[in-house]
Design an enzyme around this catalytic site. Structure first.
Site, PDB file in Angstrom:
ATOM      1  N   GLY A 238     -36.155  16.939  25.641  1.00  0.00           N
ATOM      2  CA  GLY A 238     -36.362  18.034  25.495  1.00  0.00           C
ATOM      3  C   GLY A 238     -37.945  19.352  26.020  1.00  0.00           C
ATOM      4  O   GLY A 238     -38.296  19.987  26.058  1.00  0.00           O
ATOM      5  N   GLU A 287     -35.846  10.974  26.976  1.00  0.00           N
ATOM      6  CA  GLU A 287     -34.745  11.099  27.011  1.00  0.00           C
ATOM      7  C   GLU A 287     -34.541  12.474  27.742  1.00  0.00           C
ATOM      8  O   GLU A 287     -33.782  13.013  27.174  1.00  0.00           O
ATOM      9  CB  GLU A 287     -32.928  11.047  25.653  1.00  0.00           C
ATOM     10  CG  GLU A 287     -33.806  10.083  25.325  1.00  0.00           C
ATOM     11  CD  GLU A 287     -32.624  10.307  23.572  1.00  0.00           C
ATOM     12  OE1 GLU A 287     -31.922  11.479  23.639  1.00  0.00           O
ATOM     13  OE2 GLU A 287     -32.393   9.178  23.305  1.00  0.00           O
ATOM     14  N   PRO A 288     -35.674  12.477  29.003  1.00  0.00           N
ATOM     15  CA  PRO A 288     -35.990  13.664  29.387  1.00  0.00           C
ATOM     16  C   PRO A 288     -34.428  13.918  30.579  1.00  0.00           C
ATOM     17  O   PRO A 288     -34.281  13.234  30.808  1.00  0.00           O
ATOM     18  CB  PRO A 288     -37.158  13.805  29.901  1.00  0.00           C
ATOM     19  CG  PRO A 288     -37.197  12.125  30.404  1.00  0.00           C
ATOM     20  CD  PRO A 288     -36.364  11.362  29.206  1.00  0.00           C
ATOM     21  N   ARG A 290     -34.675  17.742  31.694  1.00  0.00           N
ATOM     22  CA  ARG A 290     -34.547  19.120  32.406  1.00  0.00           C
ATOM     23  C   ARG A 290     -35.472  19.060  33.351  1.00  0.00           C
ATOM     24  O   ARG A 290     -35.981  19.098  34.272  1.00  0.00           O
ATOM     25  CB  ARG A 290     -34.699  20.047  31.507  1.00  0.00           C
ATOM     26  CG  ARG A 290     -34.839  21.376  32.291  1.00  0.00           C
ATOM     27  CD  ARG A 290     -35.007  22.626  31.130  1.00  0.00           C
ATOM     28  NE  ARG A 290     -34.386  22.755  30.218  1.00  0.00           N
ATOM     29  CZ  ARG A 290     -33.742  23.385  29.404  1.00  0.00           C
ATOM     30  NH1 ARG A 290     -33.165  24.414  30.223  1.00  0.00           N
ATOM     31  NH2 ARG A 290     -32.714  23.072  28.412  1.00  0.00           N
ATOM     32  N   ARG A 326     -26.434  29.437  33.288  1.00  0.00           N
ATOM     33  CA  ARG A 326     -27.199  30.066  32.362  1.00  0.00           C
ATOM     34  C   ARG A 326     -27.930  31.077  31.932  1.00  0.00           C
ATOM     35  O   ARG A 326     -27.882  31.635  31.208  1.00  0.00           O
ATOM     36  CB  ARG A 326     -28.763  28.886  32.691  1.00  0.00           C
ATOM     37  CG  ARG A 326     -28.127  27.500  33.114  1.00  0.00           C
ATOM     38  CD  ARG A 326     -29.200  26.884  32.855  1.00  0.00           C
ATOM     39  NE  ARG A 326     -30.706  26.186  32.032  1.00  0.00           N
ATOM     40  CZ  ARG A 326     -31.385  26.889  31.200  1.00  0.00           C
ATOM     41  NH1 ARG A 326     -32.248  27.695  32.342  1.00  0.00           N
ATOM     42  NH2 ARG A 326     -31.844  27.147  30.732  1.00  0.00           N
ATOM     43  N   TYR A 330     -27.106  31.983  28.907  1.00  0.00           N
ATOM     44  CA  TYR A 330     -28.752  31.732  27.427  1.00  0.00           C
ATOM     45  C   TYR A 330     -29.771  33.322  27.921  1.00  0.00           C
ATOM     46  O   TYR A 330     -30.871  32.718  27.121  1.00  0.00           O
ATOM     47  CB  TYR A 330     -29.727  30.276  27.441  1.00  0.00           C
ATOM     48  CG  TYR A 330     -28.779  29.310  28.116  1.00  0.00           C
ATOM     49  CD1 TYR A 330     -28.772  28.394  26.351  1.00  0.00           C
ATOM     50  CD2 TYR A 330     -28.357  28.333  29.316  1.00  0.00           C
ATOM     51  CE1 TYR A 330     -27.359  27.553  26.172  1.00  0.00           C
ATOM     52  CE2 TYR A 330     -27.569  27.096  28.757  1.00  0.00           C
ATOM     53  CZ  TYR A 330     -27.385  26.932  27.380  1.00  0.00           C
ATOM     54  OH  TYR A 330     -26.669  25.411  27.445  1.00  0.00           O
ATOM     55  N   CYS A 356     -15.537  38.863  36.776  1.00  0.00           N
ATOM     56  CA  CYS A 356     -15.315  40.393  36.362  1.00  0.00           C
ATOM     57  C   CYS A 356     -15.446  40.018  35.225  1.00  0.00           C
ATOM     58  O   CYS A 356     -14.158  40.458  34.336  1.00  0.00           O
ATOM     59  CB  CYS A 356     -13.415  40.584  36.344  1.00  0.00           C
ATOM     60  SG  CYS A 356     -12.546  40.465  38.261  1.00  0.00           S
ATOM     61  N   GLU A 357     -16.464  40.479  34.952  1.00  0.00           N
ATOM     62  CA  GLU A 357     -17.270  40.539  33.691  1.00  0.00           C
ATOM     63  C   GLU A 357     -18.831  41.014  33.888  1.00  0.00           C
ATOM     64  O   GLU A 357     -19.317  40.379  34.895  1.00  0.00           O
ATOM     65  CB  GLU A 357     -17.491  38.855  33.139  1.00  0.00           C
ATOM     66  CG  GLU A 357     -16.495  38.169  32.897  1.00  0.00           C
ATOM     67  CD  GLU A 357     -16.314  37.008  31.920  1.00  0.00           C
ATOM     68  OE1 GLU A 357     -17.383  37.563  30.674  1.00  0.00           O
ATOM     69  OE2 GLU A 357     -15.757  36.524  31.734  1.00  0.00           O
ATOM     70  N   TYR A 385     -28.643  21.580  33.974  1.00  0.00           N
ATOM     71  CA  TYR A 385     -27.437  22.186  34.163  1.00  0.00           C
ATOM     72  C   TYR A 385     -27.099  23.619  34.688  1.00  0.00           C
ATOM     73  O   TYR A 385     -26.743  24.322  34.268  1.00  0.00           O
ATOM     74  CB  TYR A 385     -28.073  22.715  32.222  1.00  0.00           C
ATOM     75  CG  TYR A 385     -29.109  21.981  31.339  1.00  0.00           C
ATOM     76  CD1 TYR A 385     -27.977  21.020  30.973  1.00  0.00           C
ATOM     77  CD2 TYR A 385     -29.941  21.915  30.982  1.00  0.00           C
ATOM     78  CE1 TYR A 385     -28.954  20.052  30.051  1.00  0.00           C
ATOM     79  CE2 TYR A 385     -30.764  20.572  30.352  1.00  0.00           C
ATOM     80  CZ  TYR A 385     -29.586  19.304  30.007  1.00  0.00           C
ATOM     81  OH  TYR A 385     -30.674  18.626  28.994  1.00  0.00           O
TER      82      TYR A 385
HETATM   83  N1  LLP Z   1     -31.337  13.999  24.148  1.00  0.00           N
HETATM   84  C1  LLP Z   1     -30.494  14.315  23.224  1.00  0.00           C
HETATM   85  C2  LLP Z   1     -29.787  13.684  22.180  1.00  0.00           C
HETATM   86  C3  LLP Z   1     -30.005  15.572  23.817  1.00  0.00           C
HETATM   87  O1  LLP Z   1     -29.181  16.580  23.014  1.00  0.00           O
HETATM   88  C4  LLP Z   1     -30.479  16.341  24.518  1.00  0.00           C
HETATM   89  C5  LLP Z   1     -30.165  17.583  25.195  1.00  0.00           C
HETATM   90  C6  LLP Z   1     -31.485  15.599  25.557  1.00  0.00           C
HETATM   91  C7  LLP Z   1     -31.936  14.387  25.539  1.00  0.00           C
HETATM   92  C8  LLP Z   1     -31.770  16.099  26.894  1.00  0.00           C
HETATM   93  O2  LLP Z   1     -32.802  17.433  26.767  1.00  0.00           O
HETATM   94  P1  LLP Z   1     -33.942  18.280  27.746  1.00  0.00           P
HETATM   95  O3  LLP Z   1     -34.571  16.950  27.808  1.00  0.00           O
HETATM   96  O4  LLP Z   1     -32.791  17.912  29.386  1.00  0.00           O
HETATM   97  O5  LLP Z   1     -34.148  19.055  27.453  1.00  0.00           O
HETATM   98  N2  LLP Z   1     -27.593  23.646  28.688  1.00  0.00           N
HETATM   99  C9  LLP Z   1     -28.801  23.863  27.620  1.00  0.00           C
HETATM  100  C10 LLP Z   1     -29.432  22.861  27.203  1.00  0.00           C
HETATM  101  C11 LLP Z   1     -28.789  21.381  26.216  1.00  0.00           C
HETATM  102  C12 LLP Z   1     -29.322  21.004  26.224  1.00  0.00           C
HETATM  103  C13 LLP Z   1     -28.367  19.454  25.558  1.00  0.00           C
HETATM  104  N3  LLP Z   1     -29.710  18.283  24.269  1.00  0.00           N
HETATM  105  C14 LLP Z   1     -29.129  24.572  29.260  1.00  0.00           C
HETATM  106  O6  LLP Z   1     -29.315  24.672  30.007  1.00  0.00           O
HETATM  107  O7  LLP Z   1     -31.024  25.084  28.599  1.00  0.00           O
END
Ligand code: LLP
Length: 443
Positions: A238, A287-288, A290, A326, A330, A356-357, A385
């Protein structure tokens, strides 16, 4: 921190002019910087050095084999959510023994594969899932390592579609119920209770929600650790990145130091969470996704037309929502920078794709340098993503992906030929009347 910058007015990825890659591979085109990816991993790894820890890259953010391999070479573990991701990690040379398997819907086949490959742990999201893992493990005569995902009911203050840590979300088991769940899980004899996990949401740009959640859950982790002899506490991913430039002036501000703008950094993150974690004596997992790859990739696109309607200046480009969804999904912001630095007039522009959207746009009314047909633009911070959320909508093939390392560049995914899009489709016999076209697959 990243390795994209203008050199003599030309946007470079590490030592290579992005234009040069375009001449060779065309557009749309994803370009990744290996040094940026490794740098992010290493900075995070170093910030957590005071405790025993494992960084598990969230494969969902970018699952290209080359990127997985680069991270595996750095010692990364992996957070996976499907059998497909697990098989990718294994194919890329990653260690299944460093994989945690998350997700609310694991199938029996997925659980069996993970057990056969010997993953580090299942992050379990419900009691029926615990029962299923116990059953499959029994069948395979294995002990399944499990951690329950606790939902701490903390609002991460991020976009509604990517927040996960409140009781409005489908994820995890409510904080108050976790103790009872472990007590019941202990009686399932094919399980090994190995840890506790949480994840509160994605793209968090402040450390505060992390600190609040960790402070709330750490005592529970300590209690469960003393009862069940856990190994680890995973605090999820996150960590947010900078998408918006400090100035709304196109490219110029993109590479300012994030720390200069009070944004989350590995050290501010570590300083916020480690004081609660260090006393636990547990291994820390994060668990990073992004944070590692987001700013390490861009999507290059070519301007096809500029259409002025009197009201609007539409810049129609050859990339679309199927390549990078994205903004459409979002409303997210991706900075748009010309590959050749431009001065002069800026025009409020909508950069849109050919699909076409009306949702097929990358920005609306954004002040951008004036561009014309054939100009090349980069959509920045598209490494996470981006390609993984791509689709073949409108029968558009996936763009190629290029990995740059210093002065070297390699195609790490080829452009998908359009015929491959319908390769698995067929026309049933009853539609193939005598004299009509033969099945396209037998041509
Ligand atoms: N751990 C778990 C349990 C998760 O559900 C996620 C992301 C992560 C780790 C990794 O999160 P990060 O560090 O990348 O923020 N498609 C969306 C983001 C969806 C994230 C889903 N879960 C976007 O484009 O912003």
């Amino acid at each position: 921190m990243h390795e994209f910058r203008y050199v003599n007015g030309r946007l470079h990825c590490e030592g290579i002019a992005v234009e040069k890659l375009v001449r060779r591979y065309g557009t749309p085109l994803y370009v990744y910087s290996q040094r940026t990816i490794e740098g992010h991993f290493q900075r995070l790894d170093a910030a957590l050095a005071p405790v025993d820890h494992l960084v598990c890259f969230a494969v969902k953010a970018n699952s290209n084999l080359a990127i997985l391999r680069a991270l595996a070479n750095c010692g990364s573990g992996f957070d996976i959510v499907s059998a497909g991701e697990l098989r990718r990690v294994a194919d890329a040379g990653g260690d299944p023994g460093k994989c945690v398997f998350a997700g609310v819907g694991k199938t029996e086949e997925e659980i069996a594969l993970a057990l056969r490959l010997g993953i580090y742990c299942f992050n379990v999201e419900s009691e029926p899932e615990l029962a299923r893992i116990n059953r499959v493990a029994g069948r395979l005569r294995k002990q399944a390592p499990v951690a329950v995902r606790v939902n701490p009911n903390v609002d991460a203050g991020t976009h509604a579609k990517i927040t996960t840590g409140t009781y409005e979300n489908k994820f995890g088991i409510a904080f108050e119920q976790v103790g009872g769940v472990y007590a019941r899980a202990r009686r399932l004899k094919n399980l090994r209770l190995r840890g506790l996990q949480m994840h509160i949401g994605s793209q968090l740009t402040e450390v505060k929600p992390f600190a609040l959640a960790v402070r709330k859950v750490a005592p529970l982790a300590a209690e469960l650790h003393s009862q069940y002899g856990f190994d680890f506490f995973s605090i999820g991913g996150g960590l947010g990145i900078v998408y918006r430039p400090a100035l709304a002036s196109g490219a110029a501000a993109w590479w300012r130091k994030p720390s200069a703008r009070g944004i989350l950094t590995p050290s501010s993150y570590a300083a916020a969470v480690l004081p609660y974690l260090q006393p636990l004596g547990l291994r820390l997992l994060i668990e990073p996704g992004r944070f590692i790859v987001g700013n390490a990739g861009l999507l290059v696109t070519r301007v096809e037309y500029v259409k002025r309607t009197g009201r609007k200046n539409f810049v129609i480009v050859d990339a679309a929502m199927n390549d990078l969804i994205r903004p459409a999904f979002y409303d997210s912001y991706h900075e748009i920078a010309p590959l050749r630095r431009k001065g002069g007039a800026v025009v409020a522009s909508d950069v849109v794709g050919p699909i076409c959207e009306s949702g097929d746009y990358f920005c609306k009314d954004r002040p951008l340098p004036k561009v014309g047909e054939g100009d090349l633009l980069a959509l920045l911070s598209a490494g996470a993503y981006g390609s993984v959320m791509g689709s073949n909508y409108n029968s558009r093939g996936f763009p190629p992906e290029i990995l740059v390392n210093g002065n070297r560049a390699a195609v790490v995914r080829e452009r998908q030929p359009v015929e491959k899009i319908w390769e698995l489709e067929s026309i049933p016999a009853w539609l193939r009347r005598a004299g009509s076209r033969r099945s396209p697959r037998r041509r």
